[in-house]
Design an enzyme around this catalytic site. Structure first.
Site, PDB file in Angstrom:
ATOM      1  CB  SER A  72       0.466  -1.456   3.887  1.00 36.45           C
ATOM      2  OG  SER A  72       0.605  -0.660   4.769  1.00 36.45           O
ATOM      3  CE  LYS A  97       3.493  -1.815   6.901  1.00 38.57           C
ATOM      4  NZ  LYS A  97       2.303  -1.480   6.468  1.00 38.57           N
ATOM      5  CB  SER A 155      -0.379  -3.846   7.458  1.00 35.49           C
ATOM      6  OG  SER A 155       0.419  -3.591   6.546  1.00 35.49           O
ATOM      7  CE  LYS A 201       1.532  -5.523   4.570  1.00 36.00           C
ATOM      8  NZ  LYS A 201      -0.048  -5.489   3.936  1.00 36.00           N
TER       9      LYS A 201
END
Length: 414
Positions: A82, A85, A142, A246
């Site tokens: 993720s 992202k 997320s 993130k």
């Protein structure tokens, strides 16, 4: 005799230890002692604080200059999970800042978005969320379904959005990255590196600082309090100066994070990929940040539009003009090095009209121990028109009139 055998044994042990260690070149320009044992991961030591990365790859980058302080396997292609992202968020923020979309725009949910697996907020095809709410869900928990909904909202399809992701990656010099989706679920060929993640993290944080309104949220909610959100980045509630960014994990990617933090004008990006556990990922990202803050500082050498001095203008409607630095110049320094910085300004004494705002009239170069650490152009701060015949006649008439009345004299530069 026994005493001599004892000394010989000690010397022999030192020789064995020395021969088992081989040095590796990790940013030796910063003179950080760095070495590698054949049987363990790469390590570094600053002020007797040892850190050894168990994760597959890592990097520590200073945000304003892009200087790399530490790296380990930073160009090894790995699955980002993720952390992907970050690029999705970057394209969303660009669309907002360009005025193509707005935070209060309503975004609907397609069947494709609803059927996403992994982390999500369980979007329903009957509901709409604002761009603001979508960003919050993506940054905090997320949400894969929100990523797909935003990709379709911006580009019409996820395929087109992914094309834009790869196009942006090339623009940023992310030469070892290929995106296959906008959310980060494992897919063959969906790969990036610690260094490339640092590059896109730097782009997002430097050029879209408003994103920290979302990336620093620890707990929040959506749908009138019915959907609770808790940040997947555990550093948000514990690390001083944290600004994001993130996390990501899958069974194949293991545990990844891009952690950003700012203290005393120094902004750092710590990326860890392939951590064996979630806690190891966070601990190693934190330790890299600790090393950066303990040993380095960010020095602002000059600021954009700061006046350097005034220079003469020949044949202009005014005879002097302010000149300024064309951009901010920052330098990453070891603590205490700022006393050794020298600047060399090369500048025209006089320029000819007409003058346009932003015309280059010189430059400044900053050096540390005879090595260049930054430079920028010196430019004109505003326009100056060339004096015309009518202006000269007006000045002569005015001069004559004042002289006839016993007034003061003026200089006319023609």
């Amino acid at each position: 005799m026994n005493k001599y055998l004892k000394y010989i044994s000690i010397i022999f042990c030192f020789i064995l230890i020395f021969n088992t260690i081989s040095f590796c070149s990790i940013n030796n320009e910063y003179n950080i002692p760095v070495w590698k044992d054949d049987n363990v991961s790469c390590s570094l030591e600053v002020d007797n604080n040892m850190i050894s990365l168990e994760s597959k790859a890592g990097i520590l980058m200073e945000a304003s200059t892009g200087k790399i302080i530490f790296e380990h396997n930073s160009n090894e292609q790995l699955r980002p999970a993720s952390v992907t992202k970050i690029m999705t968020i970057l394209l969303i923020m660009e669309a907002i800042d360009n005025g193509r979309i707005h935070l209060d725009d309503k975004v609907s949910c397609s069947e494709n978005a609803r059927n996403m697996g992994g982390s999500q907020i369980w979007l329903d095809e009957t509901e709409e969320l604002t761009v603001d709410e979508m960003l919050k869900a993506i940054c905090v928990v997320s949400a894969n379904d929100c990523c797909v909904a935003m990709a379709e909202f911006i580009s019409g399809s996820t395929d087109e959005f992914v094309r834009l992701m790869n196009e942006k990656a090339k623009q940023l010099g992310m030469n070892n990255t290929t995106f296959k989706n906008c959310h980060g679920l494992d897919e063959d060929g969906h790969l990036t590196t610690a260094q490339d993640i640092a590059l896109m993290s730097r782009e997002l944080m430097n050029n879209h600082p408003d994103i920290t309104k979302y990336t620093t949220i620890w707990m929040d909610s959506l749908r009138g309090g019915k959907s609770e959100l808790v940040n997947t980045n555990k550093l948000i509630r514990s690390y001083e100066g944290i600004t994001g960014l993130k996390t990501g994990s899958t069974s194949l990617a293991l545990f990844n994070v891009s952690a950003t933090a700012t203290r005393n004008n120094l902004s750092l990006i710590s990326v860890v990929m392939g951590g064996p556990t979630s806690q190891i990922r966070f601990n190693e990202a934190k330790r890299l940040l600790d090393i950066g803050f303990a040993n380095y500082s960010s020095q602002t050498l000059c600021k954009k539009d700061e006046i350097v001095q005034t220079i003469n203008v020949n044949k202009g409607k005014v005879n002097k003009i302010d000149v300024v630095y064309s951009k901010d110049v920052n330098a990453l320094l070891k603590k205490g090095e700022d006393k050794n910085i020298e600047s060399n300004i090369i500048l025209h004494d006089t320029i000819n009209a007409p003058v346009n705002k932003g015309d280059k009239v010189g430059e400044v170069v900053y050096t540390l121990n005879n090595a260049e650490i930054g430079r920028t152009d010196i430019v004109t701060y505003y326009n100056v028109e060339k004096i015309g015949v009518a202006d000269m006649l007006s000045s002569i008439i005015s001069y004559t009139f004042k002289l006839g009345r016993g007034g003061y004299s003026i200089n006319i530069d023609v």
